[in-house]
Design a protein around this motif. Structure first.
Motif, PDB file in Angstrom:
ATOM      1  N   ASP A 118      -3.515   6.188  12.614  1.00  0.00           N
ATOM      2  CA  ASP A 118      -4.424   5.024  12.754  1.00  0.00           C
ATOM      3  C   ASP A 118      -4.527   4.527  14.200  1.00  0.00           C
ATOM      4  O   ASP A 118      -5.625   4.290  14.709  1.00  0.00           O
ATOM      5  N   TYR A 119      -3.381   4.429  14.890  1.00  0.00           N
ATOM      6  CA  TYR A 119      -3.455   3.926  16.279  1.00  0.00           C
ATOM      7  C   TYR A 119      -3.911   5.003  17.257  1.00  0.00           C
ATOM      8  O   TYR A 119      -4.005   4.775  18.449  1.00  0.00           O
ATOM      9  N   ARG A 124       0.819  -1.212   0.000  1.00  0.00           N
ATOM     10  CA  ARG A 124       0.000   0.000   0.000  1.00  0.00           C
ATOM     11  C   ARG A 124       0.853   1.263   0.000  1.00  0.00           C
ATOM     12  O   ARG A 124       2.009   1.248   0.410  1.00  0.00           O
ATOM     13  N   CYS A 162       1.402  -2.123  15.617  1.00  0.00           N
ATOM     14  CA  CYS A 162       0.925  -1.286  14.509  1.00  0.00           C
ATOM     15  C   CYS A 162      -0.565  -0.982  14.614  1.00  0.00           C
ATOM     16  O   CYS A 162      -1.295  -1.639  15.334  1.00  0.00           O
ATOM     17  N   GLY A 163      -0.997   0.015  13.850  1.00  0.00           N
ATOM     18  CA  GLY A 163      -2.421   0.301  13.707  1.00  0.00           C
ATOM     19  C   GLY A 163      -3.030  -0.608  12.650  1.00  0.00           C
ATOM     20  O   GLY A 163      -2.402  -1.587  12.233  1.00  0.00           O
ATOM     21  N   ILE A 164      -4.228  -0.254  12.209  1.00  0.00           N
ATOM     22  CA  ILE A 164      -4.974  -1.148  11.310  1.00  0.00           C
ATOM     23  C   ILE A 164      -4.777  -0.786   9.838  1.00  0.00           C
ATOM     24  O   ILE A 164      -5.201  -1.527   8.949  1.00  0.00           O
ATOM     25  N   MET A 165      -4.129   0.353   9.563  1.00  0.00           N
ATOM     26  CA  MET A 165      -4.124   0.869   8.186  1.00  0.00           C
ATOM     27  C   MET A 165      -3.609  -0.123   7.145  1.00  0.00           C
ATOM     28  O   MET A 165      -4.253  -0.325   6.108  1.00  0.00           O
ATOM     29  N   ASP A 166      -2.447  -0.726   7.406  1.00  0.00           N
ATOM     30  CA  ASP A 166      -1.794  -1.510   6.356  1.00  0.00           C
ATOM     31  C   ASP A 166      -2.619  -2.735   5.977  1.00  0.00           C
ATOM     32  O   ASP A 166      -2.819  -3.029   4.798  1.00  0.00           O
ATOM     33  N   GLY A 213       4.520   5.781   5.409  1.00  0.00           N
ATOM     34  CA  GLY A 213       4.636   4.648   6.327  1.00  0.00           C
ATOM     35  C   GLY A 213       5.200   5.057   7.675  1.00  0.00           C
ATOM     36  O   GLY A 213       5.154   6.226   8.063  1.00  0.00           O
ATOM     37  N   GLY A 214       5.761   4.084   8.377  1.00  0.00           N
ATOM     38  CA  GLY A 214       6.210   4.297   9.750  1.00  0.00           C
ATOM     39  C   GLY A 214       7.387   5.259   9.882  1.00  0.00           C
ATOM     40  O   GLY A 214       7.534   5.935  10.887  1.00  0.00           O
ATOM     41  N   TYR A 231       8.650   3.228  16.907  1.00  0.00           N
ATOM     42  CA  TYR A 231       7.219   3.191  16.583  1.00  0.00           C
ATOM     43  C   TYR A 231       6.412   2.954  17.863  1.00  0.00           C
ATOM     44  O   TYR A 231       5.459   3.671  18.169  1.00  0.00           O
ATOM     45  N   GLY A 249      -2.332  11.056   6.276  1.00  0.00           N
ATOM     46  CA  GLY A 249      -2.817  10.415   7.497  1.00  0.00           C
ATOM     47  C   GLY A 249      -1.791   9.414   7.992  1.00  0.00           C
ATOM     48  O   GLY A 249      -2.018   8.210   7.997  1.00  0.00           O
ATOM     49  N   GLU A 250      -0.633   9.933   8.413  1.00  0.00           N
ATOM     50  CA  GLU A 250       0.437   9.036   8.878  1.00  0.00           C
ATOM     51  C   GLU A 250       0.489   9.061  10.402  1.00  0.00           C
ATOM     52  O   GLU A 250       0.386  10.130  11.015  1.00  0.00           O
ATOM     53  N   HIS A 251       0.618   7.876  11.000  1.00  0.00           N
ATOM     54  CA  HIS A 251       0.656   7.722  12.461  1.00  0.00           C
ATOM     55  C   HIS A 251      -0.637   8.219  13.110  1.00  0.00           C
ATOM     56  O   HIS A 251      -0.624   8.640  14.266  1.00  0.00           O
TER      57      HIS A 251
HETATM   58  C1  GLA Z   1       3.159   1.503   9.860  1.00  0.00           C
HETATM   59  C2  GLA Z   1       2.037   0.825  10.649  1.00  0.00           C
HETATM   60  C3  GLA Z   1       0.681   1.478  10.365  1.00  0.00           C
HETATM   61  C4  GLA Z   1       0.753   2.988  10.518  1.00  0.00           C
HETATM   62  C5  GLA Z   1       1.971   3.554   9.783  1.00  0.00           C
HETATM   63  C6  GLA Z   1       2.157   5.019  10.062  1.00  0.00           C
HETATM   64  O1  GLA Z   1       2.990   1.284   8.489  1.00  0.00           O
HETATM   65  O2  GLA Z   1       1.978  -0.544  10.343  1.00  0.00           O
HETATM   66  O3  GLA Z   1      -0.292   0.924  11.194  1.00  0.00           O
HETATM   67  O4  GLA Z   1       0.752   3.353  11.861  1.00  0.00           O
HETATM   68  O5  GLA Z   1       3.164   2.895  10.110  1.00  0.00           O
HETATM   69  O6  GLA Z   1       1.090   5.756   9.569  1.00  0.00           O
END
Ligand code: GLA
Length: 384
Positions: free
Chosen positions: A34-35, A25, A164-168, A332-333, A218, A30-32
């Motif tokens: 999601d959590y 993806r 991690c959050g749910i985005m990926d 990303g992260g 992270y 909208g970075e960081h």
């Molecule tokens: C990583 C995590 C995601 C998100 C991004 C930052 O990709 O897996 O859940 O937090 O970093 O947006």
């Protein structure tokens, strides 16, 4: 790729497999967030992890990774983290299924793909989602994609150690051709927004670095955000996450917060607001306005969230001065991986040539570039 993996599978196991794929993806903005129960705007790309699979008649699990030319063998009753990294993304999913009461038998699985590893394009989420979708199909588990996303996320938490959050996982599963996904990470409500790029192309520039503090930092960022919420919620009991906080409320708590925690919270609050604007820009195909927001996001990630690095900053700074680049930022992260760039189609070749040379001179590293398109999410593949 599909034929190749099916052939390798047949060579190893002498049966025809079923094949599934799950994409990497990008994230437009909208970075960081999601959590922090905020919004994200990812999209699935034309790079995938492929999984070929068949059931076994015994209780053994035989995995083979094409990239490493390596087997991993275990029993379905003995699922535990492996010493090597690659099997863990698969075993983590098996473990989560078992933990949730799903019964699966032995299986053979071959994994391959073309998502660059460590580039911030979520190859690990794609492995989890491809594996989960494959197991769900061959063992008739009856899970839908909304049930799969948190399960794949949990696999990353427990077997990869990244909170991690749910985005990926969501983006990999739910991607839609030529659309970005506006996802509300609080309740998983989502909306597809047409990503009409007009004369612009999405170009990823891979720094080819992954600084090894990525996963520990992270998890630290996540804790810092939680710390902010704990303090703010003492005066505002309705605040459950940074999603419930605006700049006004945050500023009122500035004196109570550790300055670093304040900066982290400030970035997240601003990024959530920015994202809502970015969705409108995208709907209007106003890539200039969207691009400005991407630069702002990068600045926030660099200065306040402190997850960028000199290689990413070099790439973003370089294109900032070029009029045919609408916007750019790290994706990303952080701590390495790629920048995402919106570049006018007429200028793509020239810019790639120039920036590749400049990056090599400045950093002593090779730049890898990808021209990506937005594609559909996780699916079964037709072998023929
Ligand atoms: C990583 C995590 C995601 C998100 C991004 C930052 O990709 O897996 O859940 O937090 O970093 O947006």
């Amino acid at each position: 790729m599909i034929k190749k993996i099916a052939n390798i599978f047949f060579e190893k196991f002498s049966v025809q497999p079923e094949v599934f794929r799950s994409p990497g993806r990008i994230n437009i903005l909208g970075e960081h967030t999601d959590y922090n129960e905020g919004f994200v705007l990812p999209a699935a790309i034309d790079k995938n992890i492929y999984v070929a699979i068949s059931k076994r008649t015994d209780n053994e699990v035989h995995l083979f990774a094409c990239d490493f030319n390596e087997y991993f063998i275990t029993g379905i009753g003995q699922i535990k983290p492996a010493d090597k990294q690659w099997p863990n993304y698969i075993l983590g999913v098996v473990y989560q299924l078992q933990k949730n009461g799903h019964s699966i038998g032995g299986f053979n699985l071959v994994i391959d793909g073309d998502i660059p590893i460590g580039a911030g394009l979520s190859s690990s989420a794609a492995v989890e989602c491809a594996t989960l979708f494959a197991l769900n199909t061959v063992f008739n588990l009856g899970l839908n994609k909304l049930q799969m996303a948190p399960l794949a996320q949990k696999a990353e938490h427990v077997y990869a150690g990244v909170n991690c959050g749910i985005m990926d996982q969501f983006a990999s599963l739910f991607g839609k051709k030529e659309h970005a996904i506006k996802l509300d990470c609080r309740n998983l409500h989502y909306e597809y927004i047409p990503a009409n790029m007009g004369d612009y192309k999405i170009i990823l520039l891979n720094t080819n670095v992954k600084h090894n503090l990525a996963s520990s930092e992270y998890n630290t960022r996540r804790k810092q955000c939680e710390e902010g919420v704990t303090i703010i919620s003492q005066n505002n009991p309705l605040v459950k996450s940074l999603r419930d906080v605006d700049m006004n409320m945050l500023n009122k708590h500035a004196a109570l917060l550790d300055p670093v925690v304040f900066k982290r919270c400030k970035y997240v609050v601003q990024e959530n607001e920015r994202l809502l604007g970015a969705c409108e820009d995208l709907k209007l195909s106003d890539l200039q306005a969207l691009g400005i927001k991407m630069y702002e996001t990068h600045e926030g990630l660099r200065k306040d969230y402190e997850v960028s690095c000199k290689e990413l900053d070099f790439l973003v700074n370089y294109v900032k001065a070029i009029p045919s680049v609408a916007g750019a930022r790290m994706v990303g992260g952080g701590f390495g991986g790629c920048t995402i760039n919106l570049i006018h189609k007429e200028a793509v070749d020239k810019i790639i040539n120039e920036i590749s040379a400049a990056y090599e001179t400045a950093m002593g590293l090779t730049l890898t570039t990808y021209r990506v398109t937005i594609e559909d999410g996780t699916a079964a593949c037709n072998i023929n």
